[in-house]
Design a protein around this motif. Structure first.
Motif, PDB file in Angstrom:
ATOM      1  N   CYS A 336       0.848  -1.196   0.000  1.00  0.00           N
ATOM      2  CA  CYS A 336       0.000   0.000   0.000  1.00  0.00           C
ATOM      3  C   CYS A 336       0.882   1.244   0.000  1.00  0.00           C
ATOM      4  O   CYS A 336       1.875   1.305   0.730  1.00  0.00           O
ATOM      5  N   LEU A 337       0.496   2.217  -0.810  1.00  0.00           N
ATOM      6  CA  LEU A 337       1.136   3.527  -0.808  1.00  0.00           C
ATOM      7  C   LEU A 337       0.034   4.538  -0.493  1.00  0.00           C
ATOM      8  O   LEU A 337      -0.590   5.099  -1.378  1.00  0.00           O
ATOM      9  N   GLU A 338      -0.227   4.729   0.800  1.00  0.00           N
ATOM     10  CA  GLU A 338      -1.336   5.553   1.267  1.00  0.00           C
ATOM     11  C   GLU A 338      -0.842   6.997   1.443  1.00  0.00           C
ATOM     12  O   GLU A 338      -0.254   7.343   2.463  1.00  0.00           O
ATOM     13  N   THR A 339      -1.084   7.826   0.457  1.00  0.00           N
ATOM     14  CA  THR A 339      -0.659   9.219   0.526  1.00  0.00           C
ATOM     15  C   THR A 339      -1.537   9.958   1.524  1.00  0.00           C
ATOM     16  O   THR A 339      -2.757   9.811   1.536  1.00  0.00           O
ATOM     17  N   GLN A 340      -0.907  10.795   2.380  1.00  0.00           N
ATOM     18  CA  GLN A 340      -1.655  11.377   3.487  1.00  0.00           C
ATOM     19  C   GLN A 340      -0.825  12.406   4.235  1.00  0.00           C
ATOM     20  O   GLN A 340       0.361  12.595   3.970  1.00  0.00           O
ATOM     21  N   HIS A 341      -1.494  13.059   5.218  1.00  0.00           N
ATOM     22  CA  HIS A 341      -0.787  13.812   6.237  1.00  0.00           C
ATOM     23  C   HIS A 341      -0.324  12.837   7.319  1.00  0.00           C
ATOM     24  O   HIS A 341      -0.664  11.655   7.303  1.00  0.00           O
ATOM     25  N   PHE A 342       0.446  13.332   8.258  1.00  0.00           N
ATOM     26  CA  PHE A 342       1.061  12.448   9.243  1.00  0.00           C
ATOM     27  C   PHE A 342      -0.008  11.831  10.158  1.00  0.00           C
ATOM     28  O   PHE A 342      -0.989  12.487  10.519  1.00  0.00           O
ATOM     29  N   PRO A 343       0.205  10.586  10.600  1.00  0.00           N
ATOM     30  CA  PRO A 343      -0.686   9.995  11.604  1.00  0.00           C
ATOM     31  C   PRO A 343      -0.657  10.817  12.894  1.00  0.00           C
ATOM     32  O   PRO A 343       0.358  11.434  13.235  1.00  0.00           O
ATOM     33  N   ASP A 344      -1.772  10.805  13.607  1.00  0.00           N
ATOM     34  CA  ASP A 344      -1.910  11.461  14.918  1.00  0.00           C
ATOM     35  C   ASP A 344      -1.636  12.964  14.874  1.00  0.00           C
ATOM     36  O   ASP A 344      -1.324  13.577  15.900  1.00  0.00           O
ATOM     37  N   SER A 345      -1.772  13.560  13.696  1.00  0.00           N
ATOM     38  CA  SER A 345      -1.518  14.997  13.575  1.00  0.00           C
ATOM     39  C   SER A 345      -2.355  15.854  14.526  1.00  0.00           C
ATOM     40  O   SER A 345      -1.852  16.866  15.037  1.00  0.00           O
ATOM     41  N   PRO A 346      -3.634  15.514  14.794  1.00  0.00           N
ATOM     42  CA  PRO A 346      -4.406  16.364  15.707  1.00  0.00           C
ATOM     43  C   PRO A 346      -3.809  16.472  17.111  1.00  0.00           C
ATOM     44  O   PRO A 346      -4.122  17.418  17.848  1.00  0.00           O
ATOM     45  N   ASN A 347      -2.973  15.504  17.485  1.00  0.00           N
ATOM     46  CA  ASN A 347      -2.351  15.512  18.819  1.00  0.00           C
ATOM     47  C   ASN A 347      -0.878  15.887  18.787  1.00  0.00           C
ATOM     48  O   ASN A 347      -0.211  15.840  19.837  1.00  0.00           O
ATOM     49  N   GLN A 348      -0.363  16.235  17.615  1.00  0.00           N
ATOM     50  CA  GLN A 348       1.067  16.520  17.482  1.00  0.00           C
ATOM     51  C   GLN A 348       1.239  17.909  16.875  1.00  0.00           C
ATOM     52  O   GLN A 348       1.228  18.074  15.647  1.00  0.00           O
ATOM     53  N   PRO A 349       1.407  18.936  17.704  1.00  0.00           N
ATOM     54  CA  PRO A 349       1.437  20.318  17.203  1.00  0.00           C
ATOM     55  C   PRO A 349       2.583  20.629  16.254  1.00  0.00           C
ATOM     56  O   PRO A 349       2.507  21.603  15.496  1.00  0.00           O
ATOM     57  N   THR A 350       3.644  19.819  16.264  1.00  0.00           N
ATOM     58  CA  THR A 350       4.761  20.079  15.356  1.00  0.00           C
ATOM     59  C   THR A 350       4.535  19.486  13.970  1.00  0.00           C
ATOM     60  O   THR A 350       5.310  19.759  13.052  1.00  0.00           O
ATOM     61  N   PHE A 351       3.484  18.663  13.818  1.00  0.00           N
ATOM     62  CA  PHE A 351       3.174  18.053  12.522  1.00  0.00           C
ATOM     63  C   PHE A 351       2.351  19.026  11.676  1.00  0.00           C
ATOM     64  O   PHE A 351       1.625  19.862  12.224  1.00  0.00           O
ATOM     65  N   PRO A 352       2.411  18.900  10.341  1.00  0.00           N
ATOM     66  CA  PRO A 352       1.536  19.716   9.480  1.00  0.00           C
ATOM     67  C   PRO A 352       0.077  19.520   9.875  1.00  0.00           C
ATOM     68  O   PRO A 352      -0.360  18.396  10.147  1.00  0.00           O
ATOM     69  N   THR A 353      -0.676  20.606   9.909  1.00  0.00           N
ATOM     70  CA  THR A 353      -2.041  20.549  10.427  1.00  0.00           C
ATOM     71  C   THR A 353      -2.983  19.778   9.504  1.00  0.00           C
ATOM     72  O   THR A 353      -2.849  19.811   8.282  1.00  0.00           O
ATOM     73  N   THR A 354      -3.929  19.089  10.131  1.00  0.00           N
ATOM     74  CA  THR A 354      -5.014  18.436   9.394  1.00  0.00           C
ATOM     75  C   THR A 354      -6.352  19.108   9.718  1.00  0.00           C
ATOM     76  O   THR A 354      -7.410  18.568   9.411  1.00  0.00           O
ATOM     77  N   THR A 355      -6.297  20.280  10.338  1.00  0.00           N
ATOM     78  CA  THR A 355      -7.502  21.008  10.704  1.00  0.00           C
ATOM     79  C   THR A 355      -8.163  21.602   9.460  1.00  0.00           C
ATOM     80  O   THR A 355      -7.497  22.166   8.596  1.00  0.00           O
ATOM     81  N   LEU A 356      -9.464  21.470   9.387  1.00  0.00           N
ATOM     82  CA  LEU A 356     -10.252  22.068   8.306  1.00  0.00           C
ATOM     83  C   LEU A 356     -11.297  22.983   8.934  1.00  0.00           C
ATOM     84  O   LEU A 356     -12.051  22.559   9.823  1.00  0.00           O
ATOM     85  N   ARG A 357     -11.350  24.225   8.461  1.00  0.00           N
ATOM     86  CA  ARG A 357     -12.259  25.221   9.013  1.00  0.00           C
ATOM     87  C   ARG A 357     -13.390  25.530   8.032  1.00  0.00           C
ATOM     88  O   ARG A 357     -13.222  25.359   6.812  1.00  0.00           O
ATOM     89  N   PRO A 358     -14.521  25.992   8.538  1.00  0.00           N
ATOM     90  CA  PRO A 358     -15.587  26.447   7.639  1.00  0.00           C
ATOM     91  C   PRO A 358     -15.064  27.533   6.691  1.00  0.00           C
ATOM     92  O   PRO A 358     -14.298  28.416   7.106  1.00  0.00           O
ATOM     93  N   GLY A 359     -15.435  27.430   5.432  1.00  0.00           N
ATOM     94  CA  GLY A 359     -14.957  28.378   4.428  1.00  0.00           C
ATOM     95  C   GLY A 359     -13.722  27.910   3.690  1.00  0.00           C
ATOM     96  O   GLY A 359     -13.399  28.426   2.617  1.00  0.00           O
ATOM     97  N   GLN A 360     -13.019  26.924   4.263  1.00  0.00           N
ATOM     98  CA  GLN A 360     -11.863  26.339   3.589  1.00  0.00           C
ATOM     99  C   GLN A 360     -12.306  25.132   2.772  1.00  0.00           C
ATOM    100  O   GLN A 360     -13.339  24.521   3.050  1.00  0.00           O
TER     101      GLN A 360
END
Length: 373
Positions: A336-360
Motif C-alpha cells: 500500500c502507498l497511502e498518501t496522506q498527512h502524518f498519523p496522529d496529527s491532531p495531537n502533534q502540534p509540530t506536525f503539518p495541520t489536518t484542521t479544516l475550518r468552515p470556508g476552507q
C-alpha cells in the motif's frame, strides 16, 4: 498499387481499429445491501486497454489492469469478487479511507478547547475513520464518459459521525487517464472546525497476482520517516532514513531488510507499516515513490500533493481472502502507498495541520501511473 493489396491494407487497418478498446465507462449492479439499496460497479477503460473497476460502496478499487513488458494486461490490485465479500467483514482492500486515514492516539483530540472522543478500534487507538468509516458507506456516484473516463463519488458525513465534529461534504473523483494513470482527486468542506485526512488503501501487486512483493524494487522520495511506539503511534520524531532499513532513497528490493528484527521499528510494524516524509515539502503534485517488478517489467510511479506516504507491506494478510482470480491473499502479497498527512496529527502540534475550518476547501491529489521498462 494493386486493388487487392489496397483492400488488404484497408482491411488490416480496419481490423486494428476495431481491436482497439473503446474508452469510456460502464455501470452494472454489483449487489444489494442488507437495507435494500443497490451498489454499482463502474468499469472505466482507456484507449490503451487499461481498465479500472470501482464500486460506489466504500469507493473500493476492485481491480486495475496494467500491461507488462509483453503488452499483456493483468490485474495489479487486490480486490474481492462480490459486494457480499466486501460487506460481510470490514476490509481495507482498496477503499476510500476517512474521515482520518491512519491512527489517532487514544481515540481523542482537542480543537479550540473541546475534546472529541472517537472509537478506539486499533489497540486502544483510532484508525481509518472508526468502526463504520467511509469504506462502509454507499456513496452517490456520477460517471463521466469520454477518452479519460471519470467517476465522482459524493458523501456527506453528519456532525458527530464516529465522534468527529462538523457536517462534512466529501467528493472523490477517480479518473483513468490516457497515459495509463489512475488519478484520485479528493475534496472536502465542513460547517464546523474539524480534522480531515483522506486516502485510498489500495494494495498493489505488479506481478499480476503471481507472487508476493518482496522482490519488487521500491524507491521513496523521502529522507525522513516517523518512528512509532509499539502501538504504532508516532513519537513526534522525524528520523533520517540514512543508514536504516527505511532508506529507499535509492531503489532497492522491498524484502532487503523487511525481516531485520534487530530494528525495533521493523518489530513494531511486523515489517513496514510506517509513514515516510517526502523530501519535497511543497503542496504541488510531485514524485513520491516508484515500485518496479523486474519480472513483468511493470513500473508504477506515484505522484501526490500530500506531505507523506504510509507504506504498508500487507504484514497481516493471512490467506483467508481470495481475489476474483482465485488467488489467496497471503502475507506480503501487496504493498500500500497511502498518501496522506502524518498519523496522529491532531495531537502533534509540530506536525503539518489536518484542521479544516468552515470556508476552507480540503484538496488532495494522487496519481498512480503505469509503464514498463
Amino acid at each position: 498499387m494493386k486493388p487487392m493489396t489496397l483492400l488488404l491494407i484497408l482491411g488490416s487497418l480496419g481490423l486494428a481499429s476495431a481491436m482497439r478498446p473503446k474508452p469510456g465507462i460502464d455501470r452494472t449492479i454489483f449487489g444489494t445491501l442488507p437495507d435494500g439499496r443497490e451498489a454499482y460497479l463502474f468499469t472505466l477503460r482507456n484507449a490503451a486497454g487499461m481498465e479500472a473497476k470501482i464500486t460506489n460502496y466504500g469507493g473500493f478499487l476492485v481491480s486495475l489492469t496494467a500491461p507488462d513488458k509483453s503488452g499483456k494486461q493483468a490485474n495489479v490490485t487486490l480486490g474481492l469478487s462480490t459486494l457480499a465479500d466486501y460487506t460481510k467483514a470490514p476490509t481495507s482492500l482498496g477503499p476510500i479511507i476517512g474521515r482520518f486515514g491512519n491512527r489517532i492516539a487514544g481515540g481523542k483530540f482537542t480543537l479550540d478547547g473541546t475534546e472529541y472522543r472517537l472509537a478506539t478500534n486499533n489497540n486502544g487507538n483510532h484508525i481509518h475513520g472508526g468502526k463504520v468509516g467511509f469504506s462502509q458507506k454507499l456513496w452517490a456516484a456520477t460517471p463521466a464518459d469520454g477518452p479519460e473516463p471519470a467517476l465522482t463519488l459524493r458523501y456527506t458525513s453528519p456532525d458527530g459521525e464516529e465522534g468527529y465534529p462538523g457536517t462534512l461534504a466529501v467528493t472523490v473523483t477517480y479518473t483513468l487517464q490516457k497515459d495509463n494513470a489512475l488519478r484520485i482527486d479528493y475534496q472536502g468542506t465542513t460547517d464546523k472546525l474539524t480534522v480531515l485526512n483522506l486516502t485510498n488503501h489500495a494494495y498493489f501487486n505488479l506481478s499480476g497476482q503471481q507472487r508476493d512483493v518482496l522482490t519488487d524494487v521500491l524507491m521513496i522520495n523521502a529522507d525522513h520517516f516517523l518512528p512509532t511506539t509499539k502501538a504504532q503511534i508516532p513519537t513526534g520524531e522525524l528520523r533520517p532514513v540514512a543508514g536504516t532499513a527505511f532508506d529507499f532513497t535509492k531503489p532497492r528490493p522491498i524484502g532487503a531488510h523487511i525481516n531485520d528484527t534487530t530494528d525495533v521499528q521493523i518489530q513494531y510494524g511486523h515489517g513496514y507499516d510506517h509513514c515516510w516524509v517526502f523530501t519535497d515539502k511543497s503542496p504541488k503534485l510531485k514524485l513520491g515513490a516508484t515500485v518496479y517488478d523486474p519480472q513483468s517489467g511493470r513500473l508504477m510511479t506515484m505522484y501526490t500533493t500530500e506531505p507523506a506516504v504510509q507504506i504498508y507491506t500487507a504484514n497481516h494478510l493471512n490467506g483467508s481472502q481470495h481475489g476474483p482470480e482465485g488467488v489467496p491473499y497471503t502475507r506480503r502479497f501487496g504493498i500500500c502507498l497511502e498518501t496522506q498527512h502524518f498519523p496522529d496529527s491532531p495531537n502533534q502540534p509540530t506536525f503539518p495541520t489536518t484542521t479544516l475550518r468552515p470556508g476552507q476547501t480540503y484538496r488532495s491529489t494522487t496519481v498512480y501511473q503505469f509503464s514498463v521498462k
